[in-house]
Scaffold this active site. Structure first.
Site, PDB file in Angstrom:
ATOM      1  N   GLY A   1     -14.012   6.320  -8.447  1.00 12.13           N
ATOM      2  CA  GLY A   1     -12.754   6.947  -8.831  1.00 12.13           C
ATOM      3  C   GLY A   1     -11.610   6.675  -7.876  1.00 12.13           C
TER       4      GLY A   1
ATOM      5  N   CYS B   1       0.453   3.371   3.134  1.00 10.17           N
ATOM      6  CA  CYS B   1       1.145   2.791   4.302  1.00 10.17           C
ATOM      7  C   CYS B   1       2.649   3.060   4.206  1.00 10.17           C
ATOM      8  CB  CYS B   1       0.862   1.290   4.402  1.00 10.17           C
ATOM      9  SG  CYS B   1      -0.759   0.899   5.117  1.00 10.17           S
TER      10      CYS B   1
ATOM     11  N   HIS C   1      -8.976   7.532   2.180  1.00  9.85           N
ATOM     12  CA  HIS C   1      -8.407   8.879   2.268  1.00  9.85           C
ATOM     13  C   HIS C   1      -9.445   9.910   1.892  1.00  9.85           C
ATOM     14  CE1 HIS C   1      -7.703   7.215  -1.753  1.00  9.85           C
ATOM     15  NE2 HIS C   1      -7.926   8.440  -2.196  1.00  9.85           N
TER      16      HIS C   1
ATOM     17  N   HIS D   1      -6.381   2.670   0.304  1.00 12.96           N
ATOM     18  CA  HIS D   1      -6.194   3.007   1.726  1.00 12.96           C
ATOM     19  C   HIS D   1      -7.080   4.236   1.880  1.00 12.96           C
ATOM     20  CE1 HIS D   1      -3.286   3.602   5.325  1.00 12.96           C
ATOM     21  NE2 HIS D   1      -4.196   4.561   5.418  1.00 12.96           N
TER      22      HIS D   1
ATOM     23  N   ASP E   1      -1.082  16.317  -2.292  1.00  9.23           N
ATOM     24  CA  ASP E   1      -1.268  15.328  -3.362  1.00  9.23           C
ATOM     25  C   ASP E   1      -0.174  15.515  -4.409  1.00  9.23           C
ATOM     26  OD1 ASP E   1      -3.952  13.548  -4.384  1.00  9.23           O
ATOM     27  OD2 ASP E   1      -2.447  14.069  -5.898  1.00  9.23           O
TER      28      ASP E   1
ATOM     29  N   HIS F   1      -9.796  13.815   0.268  1.00 10.57           N
ATOM     30  CA  HIS F   1      -9.155  14.902  -0.469  1.00 10.57           C
ATOM     31  C   HIS F   1      -9.681  16.225   0.082  1.00 10.57           C
ATOM     32  CE1 HIS F   1      -7.876  12.241  -3.897  1.00 10.57           C
ATOM     33  NE2 HIS F   1      -8.929  11.552  -3.515  1.00 10.57           N
TER      34      HIS F   1
ATOM     35  N   HIS G   1      -4.523   1.022   8.386  1.00 11.20           N
ATOM     36  CA  HIS G   1      -4.941   0.683   7.020  1.00 11.20           C
ATOM     37  C   HIS G   1      -6.390   0.196   7.000  1.00 11.20           C
ATOM     38  CE1 HIS G   1      -4.456  -0.605   2.813  1.00 11.20           C
ATOM     39  NE2 HIS G   1      -5.386  -1.484   3.167  1.00 11.20           N
TER      40      HIS G   1
ATOM     41  N   THR H   1      -8.353   5.118  -6.602  1.00 11.40           N
ATOM     42  CA  THR H   1      -7.180   4.473  -7.217  1.00 11.40           C
ATOM     43  C   THR H   1      -6.209   3.946  -6.161  1.00 11.40           C
ATOM     44  OG1 THR H   1      -5.997   6.577  -7.392  1.00 11.40           O
ATOM     45  CG2 THR H   1      -7.318   5.898  -9.295  1.00 11.40           C
TER      46      THR H   1
ATOM     47  N   CYS I   1       0.847  -1.198   0.000  1.00 13.35           N
ATOM     48  CA  CYS I   1       0.000   0.000   0.000  1.00 13.35           C
ATOM     49  C   CYS I   1       0.884   1.250   0.000  1.00 13.35           C
ATOM     50  CB  CYS I   1      -0.906  -0.019   1.227  1.00 13.35           C
ATOM     51  SG  CYS I   1      -1.806   1.500   1.474  1.00 13.35           S
TER      52      CYS I   1
HETATM   53  P1  AMP Z   1      -8.122   8.442  -5.297  1.00 14.26           P
HETATM   54  O1  AMP Z   1      -8.140   8.537  -6.797  1.00 14.26           O
HETATM   55  O2  AMP Z   1      -9.332   9.025  -4.633  1.00 14.26           O
HETATM   56  O3  AMP Z   1      -7.832   7.024  -4.841  1.00 14.26           O
HETATM   57  O4  AMP Z   1      -6.923   9.363  -4.818  1.00 14.26           O
HETATM   58  C1  AMP Z   1      -5.600   8.935  -4.724  1.00 14.26           C
HETATM   59  C2  AMP Z   1      -4.770  10.191  -4.734  1.00 14.26           C
HETATM   60  O5  AMP Z   1      -3.479   9.861  -4.254  1.00 14.26           O
HETATM   61  C3  AMP Z   1      -4.599  10.803  -6.124  1.00 14.26           C
HETATM   62  O6  AMP Z   1      -5.077  12.140  -6.110  1.00 14.26           O
HETATM   63  C4  AMP Z   1      -3.092  10.711  -6.355  1.00 14.26           C
HETATM   64  O7  AMP Z   1      -2.591  11.823  -7.072  1.00 14.26           O
HETATM   65  C5  AMP Z   1      -2.557  10.668  -4.936  1.00 14.26           C
HETATM   66  N1  AMP Z   1      -1.253  10.034  -4.806  1.00 14.26           N
HETATM   67  C6  AMP Z   1      -0.849   8.847  -5.314  1.00 14.26           C
HETATM   68  N2  AMP Z   1       0.423   8.590  -4.958  1.00 14.26           N
HETATM   69  C7  AMP Z   1       0.831   9.625  -4.204  1.00 14.26           C
HETATM   70  C8  AMP Z   1       2.060   9.963  -3.541  1.00 14.26           C
HETATM   71  N3  AMP Z   1       3.136   9.162  -3.584  1.00 14.26           N
HETATM   72  N4  AMP Z   1       2.133  11.131  -2.863  1.00 14.26           N
HETATM   73  C9  AMP Z   1       1.060  11.955  -2.813  1.00 14.26           C
HETATM   74  N5  AMP Z   1      -0.122  11.693  -3.404  1.00 14.26           N
HETATM   75  C10 AMP Z   1      -0.243  10.563  -4.099  1.00 14.26           C
HETATM   76 ZN    ZN Z   2      -2.415   1.318   3.605  1.00 13.26          ZN
END
Ligand code: AMP
Ligand code: ZN
Length: 114
Positions: free
Chosen positions: A93, A7, A100, A98, A30, A102, A46, A95, A4
């Site tokens: 949406g 994580c 989160h 874990h 982000d 925004h 997690h 991706t 992850c």
């Molecule tokens: P979601 O599409 O809602 O799952 O949001 C995942 C978010 O994590 C996206 O906006 C990505 O740009 C962000 N993201 C992915 N990898 C990283 C990283 N290493 N550091 C900061 N943000 C990340």
């Molecule tokens: Zn995680």
């Protein structure tokens, strides 16, 4: 969780631009911002998505919302406004699996919900 990325960010194995951290949650900028202010706020425990929330494990969410409001104030978008978003699953949406939230702001956001 071994694979992850969030994580790994919590453990410091992947770098991040931290905005806030305590024992329960972490907030960082982000990597691919969708707005001038785009902060991701995560629980350190997690939980893969909103589908996994229970009455027993969901108390961190109020802490995330209260902290998001503090971060918004620190970053100067409390008066102009902001949005807090949780994506769940493929159609939502999501991706990174874990859970989160925004925190988006710094411009007039698109108001289409779907
Ligand atoms: P979601 O599409 O809602 O799952 O949001 C995942 C978010 O994590 C996206 O906006 C990505 O740009 C962000 N993201 C992915 N990898 C990283 C990283 N290493 N550091 C900061 N943000 C990340
Ligand atoms: Zn995680």
């Amino acid at each position: 969780m071994e694979d992850c990325i969030f994580c790994k960010i919590i453990k410091g194995e992947i770098p991040s631009k931290k905005v806030y951290e305590d024992d329960e949650i972490l907030a960082f900028h982000d990597i691919s911002p969708m707005a001038p202010i785009h902060v991701v706020i995560i629980p350190k425990k997690h939980i893969s998505s909103a589908n996994e929330l229970t009455e027993e494990n969901a108390s961190f969410i109020s802490h995330i919302y209260v902290t998001a409001a503090k971060i918004a104030k620190e970053l100067g978008i409390d008066e102009s406004g902001y949005r807090i978003v949780n994506n769940c699953g493929a159609d939502g949406g999501q991706t990174v699996f874990h859970i989160h939230f925004h925190l988006l702001g710094g411009k007039k956001l698109n108001t289409e919900l779907a």
